[in-house]
Motif scaffolding. Structure first.
Motif, PDB file in Angstrom:
ATOM      1  N   THR A  93       0.976  -0.945   0.117  1.00  0.00           N
ATOM      2  CA  THR A  93       0.068   0.336   0.012  1.00  0.00           C
ATOM      3  C   THR A  93       1.293   1.594   0.107  1.00  0.00           C
ATOM      4  O   THR A  93       0.225   2.280   0.326  1.00  0.00           O
ATOM      5  CB  THR A  93      -0.312   0.552   1.064  1.00  0.00           C
ATOM      6  OG1 THR A  93      -0.323  -0.020   2.614  1.00  0.00           O
ATOM      7  CG2 THR A  93      -1.996  -1.237   0.863  1.00  0.00           C
ATOM      8  N   ASN A  95       2.791   2.557  -2.774  1.00  0.00           N
ATOM      9  CA  ASN A  95       2.246   3.293  -3.489  1.00  0.00           C
ATOM     10  C   ASN A  95       0.990   3.414  -4.253  1.00  0.00           C
ATOM     11  O   ASN A  95       0.405   3.743  -5.109  1.00  0.00           O
ATOM     12  CB  ASN A  95       3.403   2.587  -4.773  1.00  0.00           C
ATOM     13  CG  ASN A  95       5.173   3.161  -4.866  1.00  0.00           C
ATOM     14  OD1 ASN A  95       5.337   4.199  -3.846  1.00  0.00           O
ATOM     15  ND2 ASN A  95       5.509   2.177  -4.816  1.00  0.00           N
ATOM     16  N   ALA A  96       0.545   3.133  -3.372  1.00  0.00           N
ATOM     17  CA  ALA A  96      -1.190   2.851  -3.579  1.00  0.00           C
ATOM     18  C   ALA A  96      -1.239   4.843  -4.090  1.00  0.00           C
ATOM     19  O   ALA A  96      -1.137   4.940  -3.404  1.00  0.00           O
ATOM     20  CB  ALA A  96      -1.795   2.232  -2.435  1.00  0.00           C
ATOM     21  N   PRO A  97      -2.910   4.523  -4.963  1.00  0.00           N
ATOM     22  CA  PRO A  97      -3.428   6.199  -5.147  1.00  0.00           C
ATOM     23  C   PRO A  97      -4.390   6.321  -3.602  1.00  0.00           C
ATOM     24  O   PRO A  97      -4.640   5.333  -3.509  1.00  0.00           O
ATOM     25  CB  PRO A  97      -4.320   6.851  -5.404  1.00  0.00           C
ATOM     26  CG  PRO A  97      -4.398   5.103  -6.804  1.00  0.00           C
ATOM     27  CD  PRO A  97      -3.358   4.181  -5.971  1.00  0.00           C
ATOM     28  N   ILE A  98      -4.217   7.512  -3.738  1.00  0.00           N
ATOM     29  CA  ILE A  98      -4.916   8.160  -1.811  1.00  0.00           C
ATOM     30  C   ILE A  98      -6.342   7.973  -2.584  1.00  0.00           C
ATOM     31  O   ILE A  98      -7.023   8.488  -3.907  1.00  0.00           O
ATOM     32  CB  ILE A  98      -4.104   9.785  -1.616  1.00  0.00           C
ATOM     33  CG1 ILE A  98      -3.749   9.169  -0.821  1.00  0.00           C
ATOM     34  CG2 ILE A  98      -5.246   9.554  -0.352  1.00  0.00           C
ATOM     35  CD1 ILE A  98      -2.294  10.183  -0.662  1.00  0.00           C
ATOM     36  N   THR A  99      -7.506   7.299  -2.469  1.00  0.00           N
ATOM     37  CA  THR A  99      -9.133   7.912  -2.519  1.00  0.00           C
ATOM     38  C   THR A  99      -9.875   8.602  -1.276  1.00  0.00           C
ATOM     39  O   THR A  99      -9.359   8.561  -0.040  1.00  0.00           O
ATOM     40  CB  THR A  99      -9.172   6.816  -2.090  1.00  0.00           C
ATOM     41  OG1 THR A  99      -9.061   5.879  -0.925  1.00  0.00           O
ATOM     42  CG2 THR A  99      -9.082   5.187  -3.516  1.00  0.00           C
ATOM     43  N   PRO A 100     -10.427   9.535  -2.355  1.00  0.00           N
ATOM     44  CA  PRO A 100     -10.694  10.097  -1.008  1.00  0.00           C
ATOM     45  C   PRO A 100     -11.830   9.338  -0.256  1.00  0.00           C
ATOM     46  O   PRO A 100     -13.034   9.232  -0.867  1.00  0.00           O
ATOM     47  CB  PRO A 100     -11.163  11.851  -1.884  1.00  0.00           C
ATOM     48  CG  PRO A 100     -11.569  11.135  -3.526  1.00  0.00           C
ATOM     49  CD  PRO A 100     -10.223  10.250  -3.326  1.00  0.00           C
ATOM     50  N   VAL A 101     -12.093  10.215   1.011  1.00  0.00           N
ATOM     51  CA  VAL A 101     -13.460   9.392   2.089  1.00  0.00           C
ATOM     52  C   VAL A 101     -14.631  10.533   1.906  1.00  0.00           C
ATOM     53  O   VAL A 101     -14.170  12.017   2.071  1.00  0.00           O
ATOM     54  CB  VAL A 101     -12.982   9.199   3.512  1.00  0.00           C
ATOM     55  CG1 VAL A 101     -13.811   8.640   3.835  1.00  0.00           C
ATOM     56  CG2 VAL A 101     -11.498   8.017   3.211  1.00  0.00           C
TER      57      VAL A 101
END
Length: 149
Positions: A93, A95-101
């Motif tokens: 996790t 380098n995983a893209p950040i997803t907005p919550v």
């Protein structure tokens, strides 16, 4: 207590060292700057004095910095790197893209009244302006006139 006093002295010496270095004449003549014989001493005497002060302040700065490093090393025992918990990191996790919550009870496409929501372009959508051109509107009636029909 001792570390605080040494740190304060080190900051004062550092500021003095910066000032003395900035007072020295540029030897290379960079940017057309160079001093003339307008000082209170000859150019050679002022240079020798400033060079001596620079070396003295540098020596004091170096000794105090080394003493501070030794004292703080003996006090803490651990460095900041030793306190990091690297073993618990999940490498998948990193380098995983950040997803907005989205806030609770709200879907990502809706917003509360009065709330400002930034546009969220999709990954495949180019970043171009997709707003429709403004349509000319009918002129507003002037006070005292009736609109034409």
């Amino acid at each position: 207590m001792l570390i605080g006093i040494l740190l304060a002295i080190n900051i004062v010496v550092c500021l003095g060292l910066i000032g003395v270095v900035l007072l020295q004449r540029s030897e290379g003549g960079a940017l057309g700057m160079g001093g003339g014989n307008t000082g209170f001493m000859t150019a050679r005497g002022a240079g020798d004095l400033l060079t001596r002060i620079t070396w003295i302040l540098f020596s004091i700065f170096l000794v105090i910095s080394l003493v501070l490093t030794i004292l703080t090393g003996r006090m803490g025992g651990e460095s900041a790197v030793d306190r990091l918990d690297i073993d618990s990191l999940d490498t998948k996790t990193l380098n995983a893209p950040i997803t907005p919550v989205a806030p609770v009870g709200q879907t990502p496409g809706t917003a509360q009244p009065g709330a400002i929501q930034a546009p969220t372009p999709s990954i495949n959508q180019p970043l171009t302006s997709q707003t429709a051109p403004a349509q000319p509107s009918a002129p507003a009636p002037v006070a005292g006139q009736t609109p034409a029909q």
